[in-house]
Design a protein around this motif. Sequence first.
Motif, PDB file in Angstrom:
ATOM      1  N   PRO A  20      37.361  12.026  21.358  1.00  0.00           N
ATOM      2  CA  PRO A  20      36.372  13.155  21.030  1.00  0.00           C
ATOM      3  C   PRO A  20      35.531  13.166  22.246  1.00  0.00           C
ATOM      4  O   PRO A  20      35.069  14.416  22.888  1.00  0.00           O
ATOM      5  N   ARG A  21      35.133  12.057  23.001  1.00  0.00           N
ATOM      6  CA  ARG A  21      34.414  11.999  24.035  1.00  0.00           C
ATOM      7  C   ARG A  21      35.139  12.631  25.338  1.00  0.00           C
ATOM      8  O   ARG A  21      34.573  13.467  26.225  1.00  0.00           O
ATOM      9  N   PHE A  22      36.462  12.297  25.378  1.00  0.00           N
ATOM     10  CA  PHE A  22      37.416  12.716  26.579  1.00  0.00           C
ATOM     11  C   PHE A  22      37.578  14.183  26.435  1.00  0.00           C
ATOM     12  O   PHE A  22      37.571  14.935  27.359  1.00  0.00           O
ATOM     13  N   ARG A  23      37.720  14.733  25.282  1.00  0.00           N
ATOM     14  CA  ARG A  23      38.060  16.179  24.944  1.00  0.00           C
ATOM     15  C   ARG A  23      36.567  16.935  25.194  1.00  0.00           C
ATOM     16  O   ARG A  23      36.900  17.977  25.922  1.00  0.00           O
ATOM     17  N   ALA A  24      35.524  16.298  25.096  1.00  0.00           N
ATOM     18  CA  ALA A  24      34.242  17.183  25.658  1.00  0.00           C
ATOM     19  C   ALA A  24      34.339  17.030  27.118  1.00  0.00           C
ATOM     20  O   ALA A  24      33.786  18.200  27.621  1.00  0.00           O
ATOM     21  N   GLU A  25      34.654  15.900  27.882  1.00  0.00           N
ATOM     22  CA  GLU A  25      34.480  15.607  29.022  1.00  0.00           C
ATOM     23  C   GLU A  25      35.686  16.468  29.909  1.00  0.00           C
ATOM     24  O   GLU A  25      35.211  17.292  30.857  1.00  0.00           O
ATOM     25  N   GLY A 121      32.615   5.087  32.463  1.00  0.00           N
ATOM     26  CA  GLY A 121      33.251   4.602  33.680  1.00  0.00           C
ATOM     27  C   GLY A 121      34.518   4.946  33.651  1.00  0.00           C
ATOM     28  O   GLY A 121      35.305   5.095  34.689  1.00  0.00           O
ATOM     29  N   LEU A 122      35.264   5.331  32.698  1.00  0.00           N
ATOM     30  CA  LEU A 122      36.795   5.823  32.433  1.00  0.00           C
ATOM     31  C   LEU A 122      36.962   7.083  32.925  1.00  0.00           C
ATOM     32  O   LEU A 122      37.892   7.595  33.650  1.00  0.00           O
ATOM     33  N   VAL A 123      35.789   8.096  32.589  1.00  0.00           N
ATOM     34  CA  VAL A 123      36.026   9.510  33.031  1.00  0.00           C
ATOM     35  C   VAL A 123      36.179   9.803  34.583  1.00  0.00           C
ATOM     36  O   VAL A 123      37.237  10.417  34.856  1.00  0.00           O
TER      37      VAL A 123
END
Length: 251
Positions: A20-25, A121-123
Motif C-alpha cells: 500500500p505504501r509503494f502504491r501510494a508513492e 529507504g526503498l522508494v
Amino acid sequence: MESDGLRILIASTLGGIVAPRFRAEFTPGTVTVAVGEQQVREAITESLRFDVVLTDLLWNDTELEYTFDGLDVLDLVATLGRPAPVLLAAQGHGVENDHLDEAVVRDGVAGVVRKADGVEGLVPALRQVAAGRSLAPTPAPSSRVSVHAYFGAGRRGETAGRMAGAIASGRAVNYDTLATAAGCSRNTAIKIADKYLGPLIRERGEHPDDLPLSTQVVYRWCGEHSRYLVSWCRRHGHADVLGSGSGHTRS
C-alpha cells in the motif's frame, strides 16, 4: 525514466504489508506482490515487463526458506524472457553472506538494500534502479573464496557441492548414505574432509588451524551453511541430492 507509471514486482512474504505504501508513492504505476515460486513465475510471465523487481534475499517463512530465495527470483527473471533489474532486500545477518557472495557477481543484480531502512529507504532505491542506474556502492565481493566460486570450479567443486547438499538436506549421516545421496563412490565420500570440503573450510578460515579438520567438522559446517547449500544444489541442476522426503526440499 520518470517515476510515475513504473511497473514494480515485490517478491516477498511481507509484500502485502509494504505494497500500500509503494502504491501510494508510485501512483499511477503498478505494484504487484508475489509470494513463492508459482506466484513469482505467474507475475513475470502474465504481465508486461517489470521496470524493477524487489525481492527478499532470504525469505522469512518456514515453508519457503529452504525451497525458494532471492537467487531463485533472479534466475526466473533471467530465464522467463522478461529481464528486469533486481534489487535484493537483506536483513544484514551472517546467514545471508553466502547468498550475497554469489549475488554480487551475478548479472541482473542492481544492488542490495537493507530491510531496516524501511519504505523510506526503498522508494528512492527503486526509482534509481528503474531509471537504469545501479545502486552505489553495492557490496564488494568478499576477499575469501566464496562457496559459489568453489563449487563452480570443475569436477571436484561440483562433487563437493553435491556432498554438501546431501548433508545439509539431512540425507547423509555416514559415508555410505553420503555416497548414495550424492551419487558418488564410497571412496570419494571418505575423502570429504581431506579433498573435497575440508580445503574450502580451511581457505575460508572457518576452522582453527591448530585443530584437525575431521568429518564431524564438515558436517557441522554444512549445517551452518545449509540454506545456501540447499539453494545451490536446487538452482544448479543437483536437486536430486536433496531427495523428495527432505523437509528442506520442494513438496
